[in-house]
Design an enzyme around this catalytic site. Structure first.
Site, PDB file in Angstrom:
ATOM      1  N   HIS A   1      20.237  28.019  -3.667  1.00 44.68           N
ATOM      2  CA  HIS A   1      20.509  26.664  -4.011  1.00 44.68           C
ATOM      3  C   HIS A   1      20.192  25.677  -4.768  1.00 44.68           C
ATOM      4  O   HIS A   1      21.395  25.867  -5.786  1.00 44.68           O
ATOM      5  CB  HIS A   1      20.790  25.911  -3.007  1.00 44.68           C
ATOM      6  CG  HIS A   1      21.645  24.596  -2.797  1.00 44.68           C
ATOM      7  ND1 HIS A   1      22.596  24.451  -2.048  1.00 44.68           N
ATOM      8  CD2 HIS A   1      21.708  23.952  -2.796  1.00 44.68           C
ATOM      9  CE1 HIS A   1      23.247  23.205  -2.349  1.00 44.68           C
ATOM     10  NE2 HIS A   1      22.852  22.609  -2.951  1.00 44.68           N
ATOM     11  N   GLU A   2      19.274  25.709  -5.243  1.00 43.39           N
ATOM     12  CA  GLU A   2      18.001  24.115  -6.268  1.00 43.39           C
ATOM     13  C   GLU A   2      18.422  25.494  -7.249  1.00 43.39           C
ATOM     14  O   GLU A   2      19.476  24.659  -8.578  1.00 43.39           O
ATOM     15  CB  GLU A   2      16.666  23.929  -5.644  1.00 43.39           C
ATOM     16  CG  GLU A   2      17.077  23.814  -4.593  1.00 43.39           C
ATOM     17  CD  GLU A   2      18.009  22.732  -4.045  1.00 43.39           C
ATOM     18  OE1 GLU A   2      17.820  21.673  -4.566  1.00 43.39           O
ATOM     19  OE2 GLU A   2      17.699  22.484  -2.737  1.00 43.39           O
TER      20      GLU A   2
HETATM   21  N1  B3K Z   1      20.918  17.318  -4.292  1.00 39.64           N
HETATM   22  C1  B3K Z   1      19.509  17.486  -3.406  1.00 39.64           C
HETATM   23  C2  B3K Z   1      19.728  15.796  -2.213  1.00 39.64           C
HETATM   24  C3  B3K Z   1      19.654  14.736  -2.612  1.00 39.64           C
HETATM   25  C4  B3K Z   1      19.921  14.420  -1.203  1.00 39.64           C
HETATM   26  C5  B3K Z   1      19.587  12.841  -1.304  1.00 39.64           C
HETATM   27  N2  B3K Z   1      19.425  11.771  -0.801  1.00 39.64           N
HETATM   28  C6  B3K Z   1      19.514  18.620  -2.604  1.00 39.64           C
HETATM   29  C7  B3K Z   1      20.254  19.909  -2.741  1.00 39.64           C
HETATM   30  O1  B3K Z   1      21.167  19.582  -2.090  1.00 39.64           O
HETATM   31  O2  B3K Z   1      20.530  20.368  -3.372  1.00 39.64           O
HETATM   32 ZN    ZN Z   2      22.383  21.125  -3.330  1.00 40.02          ZN
END
Ligand code: B3K
Ligand code: ZN
Length: 882
Positions: free
Chosen positions: A303-304
């Protein structure tokens, strides 16, 4: 914390920024009791924005900062205003350099947003609005800037200094301090900024991209975790390959880093080139992590990584567009997991999760569209709706366009918007333009909240050999939205004959044959589809693969469901039929129990279970899914008024009754799975363990001492955490006091030094539905390893209790509610984001009977009356009570 009433922000008020920041140069001087942040910004007036005659003031966001100095074009500036949220100054020229120094205290940052300390290391979390806790800035995603970052710290304590991009220079200062500079060539919004400083060790590998570029891959962890990173590294390499193959996306920097930290508010964060992870989403090893944890690591790493394109290269214009990156990226990671593991099982897991949790959110006081219209605190909108329903919306687009058309659309999207901050409309437009499609009605999925109901009826006309399916869709009112318009609902379906064969499909009046399966697009409030040349009344197999996030109802009899559970050629719908039958049976049992009448087992359910237990050709993980009863949470969601005790009683009764009726079949299959001796982490081995442990759970309900012995033996002898933990869960939920205590003590002694394993230990006990649950949780709060400052611990103990232990949490005297409210109030002073998440179970008060309702409302009111409540908790609690 603010003292004034928190403000609501509206999508309709969006305006471009008055200024752009082309370059951002940062220097961090890190010390034990504070940090100095020096920023130098190249700022330019946004001349595309129509202005009143005078040059607008520059209003920079900033919170909890001590302002040390401001210089405009290298001259000290004294003419500015500072308040709790901003720094305002009046530039005289269209472009200028602004240099600001702020002082912050990372060591006292318990909210874990901005720059903070986790154990001995410094790290950051800037999404959504954390960068403003580091320095004054235009902290909004449409302001994209090129960052250069220098980190200065003591070499002994912080040998590793990281930021986004590539390292470009390093050196030594006096007093044992050293520095490293990093440069990120890709313009990015501040929410993707990251910094890490610590004493970390490194697992290193490399990846050759599709154009032959060599990427340096690094996973940084604390030294004791060095052995637990292989699976994450492997998952990373597979993600990189998959994104090339399926989306044509290549990685862009020369280095990709992951850092694991213990104190983290969520799973992980996609900062450019420097992903920061909750250690629970990195570390995985046979001995310490369950198969579920392995799969979570794989999914989160993917995902990341996928965010590098869907989120970073193309980012969001404003936070209302969050699902643009999150819904799309969840869809991408779930397809990746489906390709790496069993596709059907992955879909079953996702759908189960969505229906128990997102549907509940969509029916509750916090219901909001995939693209919300307003918010008070954006952190509260990292929701199941934005993520999971958002992913379902993208999945429907994929279904409607087909894999090829969808790929053409995403190619155009990435090409057209590379380097831009865009909206969900831009995404849809790219899909439309690449395919000549019109999604104007489809876009209602982004603006209408609530789960649509889809009622289906059928009529067979033997004389005309026609079969008619009539659909009626209706979306319930949600807060702020009373009127809904019909949505586009893709229904993947087939028609089965009496032998379970799929019939060839052809619409009446059309020549074209549709094959054996088709996707009907339901677009009207009421709509009919007529199939021609049907020689016998078929049984419809509807919404295959859960092709739309709706509540479909068709008047299946229990016998129909048995037939589908045994014969539907579609694996997902076979599971769905068994689930549907189990839901129907359970709902019946709840009513009978509430009427004080004796319960009986519908043998048809046992019959399905018996059939699949004997089916050794069927994927073992599928067998496990089919024989798993729907969760209490899902039954609560389905009920108009949820009677928690009756639901728990009926479900436990049914489990025990099934276990007794199927004892020999369960035992036989269990024994046959014992032989697969050696541990492996591949999908087949995981499937076997999943089934074996599901069977163990049933067998433990048969009051057979031999089974208890078997369970204890598995606990002691297991060579992996999946089997050990499953045995522990079975013991902890059993009435057998002695082996239960012994196992818990043994486990705690063995794993005391492993925080993530101890999280499991807390969570298993918090989830035990044995009586006295609240007292157990209160006692565990005193355990030396428990702390409110670590989000994983809070989730493991308090979260698991309130969300998964329904009978104990909802005990009749309201003590469970009081306990949770106390913890929310306490935690709000430390970490508002985590506190606000804990409100969810109380926010669902309307679901329960009136005595419970009152008690829950009382606690919400008590929280709301607390002084200096954070906007996070204020928003969720006030909306829950509205
Ligand atoms: N984009 C981050 C989530 C950030 C949350 C901030 N409160 C993780 C993700 O969805 O990949
Ligand atoms: Zn995300």
């Amino acid at each position: 914390m603010r003292t004034e009433q928190p403000k609501t922000i509206y999508l309709k008020d969006y305006q471009q920024p008055d200024y752009w920041i082309d370059e951002t140069q940062l220097t961090f001087e890190l010390f034990e009791d504070h940090a100095l942040v020096h920023s130098r910004l190249s700022i330019r007036l946004n001349d595309a924005k129509p202005q009143a005659q005078a040059q607008p003031p520059l209003v920079l966001d900033g919170q909890l900062l001590e302002l040390v100095s401001v210089e405009l074009d290298d001259q000290p500036l004294s003419n500015y205003q500072v308040d709790d949220d901003s720094l305002t100054l009046q530039p005289q020229t269209a472009s200028f350099a602004l240099a600001i120094t702020t002082r912050i205290e990372p060591q006292n940052n318990t909210a874990l947003e901005g720059l903070y300390k986790s154990g001995g290391m410094f790290c950051t979390q800037c999404e959504a609005e954390g960068f403003r806790k580091i320095t004054y800035y235009l902290d909004r995603p449409d302001v994209m800037s090129r960052f250069t970052t220098t980190v200065v710290a003591d070499r002994g304590s912080y040998p590793v200094l990281l930021s986004n991009g590539n390292p470009i220079a390093s050196g030594e200062h006096d007093g044992g301090r050293h520095w490293i500079s990093w440069e990120d060539p890709f313009p990015k919004p501040a929410y993707l900024f990251a910094l890490v400083a610590g004493d970390l060790c490194l697992l290193q590998d490399s990846f050759t991209t599709m154009t032959g570029r060599e990427i340096d891959l690094r996973i940084y962890v604390e030294p004791e975790n060095r052995e637990q990173c292989d699976h994450a590294m492997d998952s990373l390499k597979r993600s990189m390959r998959w994104d090339e193959e399926v989306y044509g996306r290549e990685y862009d920097l020369d280095i990709f880093m992951i850092v694991a930290v213990n104190d983290f508010n969520m799973g992980a964060m996609e900062n450019k080139g420097l992903n920061i992870f909750n250690s629970s989403c990195v570390l995985a090893q046979q001995d310490t992590a369950t198969d579920m944890a392995f799969q979570r690591v794989e999914a989160v790493v993917a995902h990341e990584y996928f965010h590098n394109w869907s989120g970073n290269r193309v980012t969001c214009r404003d936070w209302f567009q969050l699902s643009l990156k999150e819904g799309f990226t969840v869809f991408r990671d779930s397809e990746f997991s489906a390709d790496m593991n069993s596709r059907t099982v992955k879909r079953i897991e996702d759908v189960t999760f969505l229906r128990a949790n997102q549907f509940a959110e969509d029916a509750g006081p916090m219901a909001h569209p995939v693209r919300p219209d307003s918010f008070i605190e954006i952190s509260n909108f990292y929701t199941l709706t934005v993520y999971e329903k958002g992913a379902e919306v993208v999945r429907m687009l994929h279904t409607l366009l087909g894999a090829e058309g969808f790929r053409k659309g995403t190619d155009l999207y990435f090409e057209r918007h590379d380097g831009q901050a865009v909206t969900c409309d831009d995404f849809i437009k790219a899909l439309e333009d690449a395919n000549g499609a019109d999604f104007s009605q489809f876009k209602r999925w982004y603006s209408q909240a609530g789960t649509p109901r889809l009622d289906v009826a059928s009529h067979y006309d033997a004389a005309r050999r026609e079969y008619r399916l009539s659909f009626r869709q209706h979306c319930p009112a949600t807060p702020g939205q009373s009127e809904k318009r019909p949505q586009v609902i893709p229904v993947r379906m087939a028609l089965l004959d009496s032998a379970g064969q799929e019939l060839p499909l052809q619409m009446a009046g059309e020549q074209q044959s549709l094959g054996n399966e088709t996707v009907l697009s339901v677009t009207e409030a009421e709509q009919e589809f007529v199939f021609a040349n049907i020689d016998q009344e078929p049984l419809p197999s509807l919404l295959r693969g859960f092709s739309a996030p709706v509540k479909l109802s068709y008047p299946y009899s229990r016998d129909d469901r048995v037939f589908l559970a045994k014969h539907d050629p579609d694996g997902f719908n076979r599971w769905e039929a068994a689930q549907g039958l189990a839901v129907d049976v359970l709902q019946g049992l709840v009513e009978i129990h509430r009427a004080g009448r004796p319960l009986h087992l519908d043998q048809r359910l046992a019959d399905i279970y018996r059939t699949v237990l004997a089916d050794t050709a069927l994927d073992a993980a599928m067998v496990a899914e089919i024989i798993r009863l729907p969760s209490e949470a899902y039954l609560v969601e389905l009920a108009d008024t949820a009677h928690v005790d009756a639901i728990h009683f009926a479900r436990e009764w049914l489990r025990a009754e099934l276990a007794r009726s199927l004892k020999s079949e369960l035992q036989q299959r269990f024994d046959s799975l014992q032989v697969s001796a050696h541990y492996s982490a591949d999908a087949d081995a995981m499937a076997m363990r999943s089934l074996k442990n599901t069977l163990l759970g049933y067998l433990m309900l048969t009051d057979d001492q031999a089974v208890v012995q078997q369970c204890v033996r598995q606990f002691v002898e297991a060579d992996n955490m999946t089997d050990r933990q499953a045995a522990l869960v079975a013991l902890v939920n059993s009435p057998f006091e002695q082996p239960r205590q012994a196992a818990l003590e043994h486990f705690a002694e063995r794993w005391a030094a492993y925080p993530l394993v101890m999280d499991q230990w807390f969570s298993i006990q918090a989830g035990s539905t044995q009586p006295g649950g609240l007292e157990r949780v209160e006692a565990l709060m005193q355990h030396p390893l428990f702390t409110l400052r670590n989000p994983n611990k809070v989730r493991a103990l308090i979260g698991a209790f309130a969300n998964q232990n329904l009978v104990n949490f909802h005990r009749a005297d309201g003590a469970g509610y009081r306990f949770l409210a106390d913890r929310i109030i306490e935690l709000d002073r430390l970490n508002p984001q985590i506190a606000a998440r804990l409100v969810t179970p109380l926010s669902r008060w309307r679901k329960f009977a009136s005595d419970r309702q009152q008690l829950m409302q009382q606690e919400l009111a008590r929280i709301l009356a607390t002084e200096k409540l954070s906007p996070d908790v204020y928003e969720v609690v006030s909306k829950s009570l509205a």
